[in-house]
Design a protein around this motif. Structure first.
Motif, PDB file in Angstrom:
ATOM      1  N   LEU A   5      43.788   9.276  33.722  1.00  9.47           N
ATOM      2  CA  LEU A   5      44.495   8.418  32.769  1.00  9.47           C
ATOM      3  C   LEU A   5      45.938   8.232  33.213  1.00  9.47           C
ATOM      4  O   LEU A   5      46.521   9.118  33.836  1.00  9.47           O
ATOM      5  CB  LEU A   5      44.442   9.021  31.361  1.00  9.47           C
ATOM      6  CG  LEU A   5      43.057   9.122  30.719  1.00  9.47           C
ATOM      7  CD1 LEU A   5      43.138   9.807  29.368  1.00  9.47           C
ATOM      8  CD2 LEU A   5      42.409   7.747  30.576  1.00  9.47           C
ATOM      9  N   HIS A   6      46.510   7.084  32.861  1.00  8.53           N
ATOM     10  CA  HIS A   6      47.890   6.771  33.249  1.00  8.53           C
ATOM     11  C   HIS A   6      48.681   6.239  32.050  1.00  8.53           C
ATOM     12  O   HIS A   6      49.403   5.256  32.158  1.00  8.53           O
ATOM     13  CB  HIS A   6      47.891   5.730  34.384  1.00  8.53           C
ATOM     14  CG  HIS A   6      47.151   6.187  35.593  1.00  8.53           C
ATOM     15  ND1 HIS A   6      47.718   7.005  36.547  1.00  8.53           N
ATOM     16  CD2 HIS A   6      45.878   5.981  35.987  1.00  8.53           C
ATOM     17  CE1 HIS A   6      46.818   7.266  37.484  1.00  8.53           C
ATOM     18  NE2 HIS A   6      45.699   6.661  37.164  1.00  8.53           N
ATOM     19  N   LEU A   7      48.524   6.912  30.920  1.00  8.52           N
ATOM     20  CA  LEU A   7      49.118   6.404  29.676  1.00  8.52           C
ATOM     21  C   LEU A   7      50.566   6.842  29.493  1.00  8.52           C
ATOM     22  O   LEU A   7      51.352   6.153  28.873  1.00  8.52           O
ATOM     23  CB  LEU A   7      48.277   6.851  28.475  1.00  8.52           C
ATOM     24  CG  LEU A   7      46.809   6.410  28.539  1.00  8.52           C
ATOM     25  CD1 LEU A   7      46.002   7.044  27.424  1.00  8.52           C
ATOM     26  CD2 LEU A   7      46.703   4.895  28.491  1.00  8.52           C
ATOM     27  N   ALA A   8      50.901   8.010  30.030  1.00  7.70           N
ATOM     28  CA  ALA A   8      52.276   8.513  29.894  1.00  7.70           C
ATOM     29  C   ALA A   8      53.163   8.024  31.036  1.00  7.70           C
ATOM     30  O   ALA A   8      54.379   8.063  30.937  1.00  7.70           O
ATOM     31  CB  ALA A   8      52.278  10.040  29.851  1.00  7.70           C
ATOM     32  N   GLN A   9      52.541   7.589  32.133  1.00 15.51           N
ATOM     33  CA  GLN A   9      53.270   7.162  33.334  1.00 15.51           C
ATOM     34  C   GLN A   9      54.138   8.294  33.893  1.00 15.51           C
ATOM     35  O   GLN A   9      55.215   8.066  34.426  1.00 15.51           O
ATOM     36  CB  GLN A   9      54.141   5.923  33.025  1.00 15.51           C
ATOM     37  CG  GLN A   9      53.364   4.739  32.457  1.00 15.51           C
ATOM     38  CD  GLN A   9      52.560   3.985  33.503  1.00 15.51           C
ATOM     39  OE1 GLN A   9      53.113   3.482  34.474  1.00 15.51           O
ATOM     40  NE2 GLN A   9      51.255   3.917  33.321  1.00 15.51           N
ATOM     41  N   GLN A  10      53.652   9.528  33.712  1.00 14.51           N
ATOM     42  CA  GLN A  10      54.308  10.737  34.232  1.00 14.51           C
ATOM     43  C   GLN A  10      53.198  11.620  34.780  1.00 14.51           C
ATOM     44  O   GLN A  10      52.264  11.930  34.027  1.00 14.51           O
ATOM     45  CB  GLN A  10      54.943  11.513  33.071  1.00 14.51           C
ATOM     46  CG  GLN A  10      56.395  11.326  32.830  1.00 14.51           C
ATOM     47  CD  GLN A  10      56.828  12.283  31.712  1.00 14.51           C
ATOM     48  OE1 GLN A  10      56.575  13.481  31.778  1.00 14.51           O
ATOM     49  NE2 GLN A  10      57.477  11.744  30.699  1.00 14.51           N
TER      50      GLN A  10
END
Length: 198
Positions: A5-10
């Motif tokens: 997943l790449h929802l926080a972009q961290q």
């Protein structure tokens, strides 16, 4: 879950969301009145402050409420409204412990239909219909949870090729597309409100 997943972009926060269904669920709960990346990095911040690499629903559910609220309020705060959100996170974890013995995947493991899964998500504390539909779309589009009729149950968020919500974010480009869509919706709502004003 063998997903990314790449929802926080961290990287660290996204790694936790990818391996922990509870983290993804808590991120979805926090996703209101703050930027999406801030909301979805919240679970990682909470885990770090608890001295853990993951979130434990039993531990969060049993945590002393005032101390847990302080944990979310410490700078940088986990949310714009850390006190009320701390209460919501604890209520969610208490519900998961009570109904699913703390196993988040129990929400969807044995469901027969998207409609049933939507009902289970809608029953979660802090989850209204829209939030439940978005999380259902995230489960279907990115986490491989696809009971019969899941797209229909997720409503517009389940549509293929849509860029409406967290369910559609797979990286920086799709994040920008979702953000642009949300801005369009805000503008349309403002115009509509002006037209209906006396």
């Amino acid at each position: 879950m063998d997903v990314s997943l790449h929802l926080a972009q961290q990287p660290d926060a996204d790694a936790l969301l990818s391996r922990s269904p509870l983290a993804a669920l808590v991120g979805m709960l926090l996703d209101q009145q703050v930027p999406m990346e801030w909301a979805f990095s919240g679970p990682w911040t909470i885990a770090q402050r608890l001295g853990e690499d993951d979130l434990d629903p039993h531990r969060i559910a049993a945590h002393e409420p005032e101390s847990f609220a302080d944990l979310l309020a410490a700078k940088p705060a986990v949310h714009r409204y850390p006190g009320s959100m701390a209460g919501r996170v604890q209520k969610l974890c208490q519900y998961l412990v009570e109904h699913y013995d703390g196993d988040v995947t129990g929400i969807w493991r044995d469901v027969d239909s998207g409609k049933e899964l939507l009902k289970r998500l809608n029953d979660l504390p802090g989850f209204g219909r829209q939030k439940a539909q978005i999380f259902l779309a995230l489960l279907g589009k990115q986490l491989g949870v696809t009971p019969e009729g899941w797209r229909e149950a997720a409503g517009p968020y389940g549509e293929e090729g849509a860029y409406r919500s967290a369910a559609d974010i797979t990286g920086p480009e799709s994040l920008q597309r979702v953000r642009a869509y949300k801005q369009e919706m805000k503008q349309a709502a403002k115009k509509s409100a002006k037209k209906s004003a006396p």
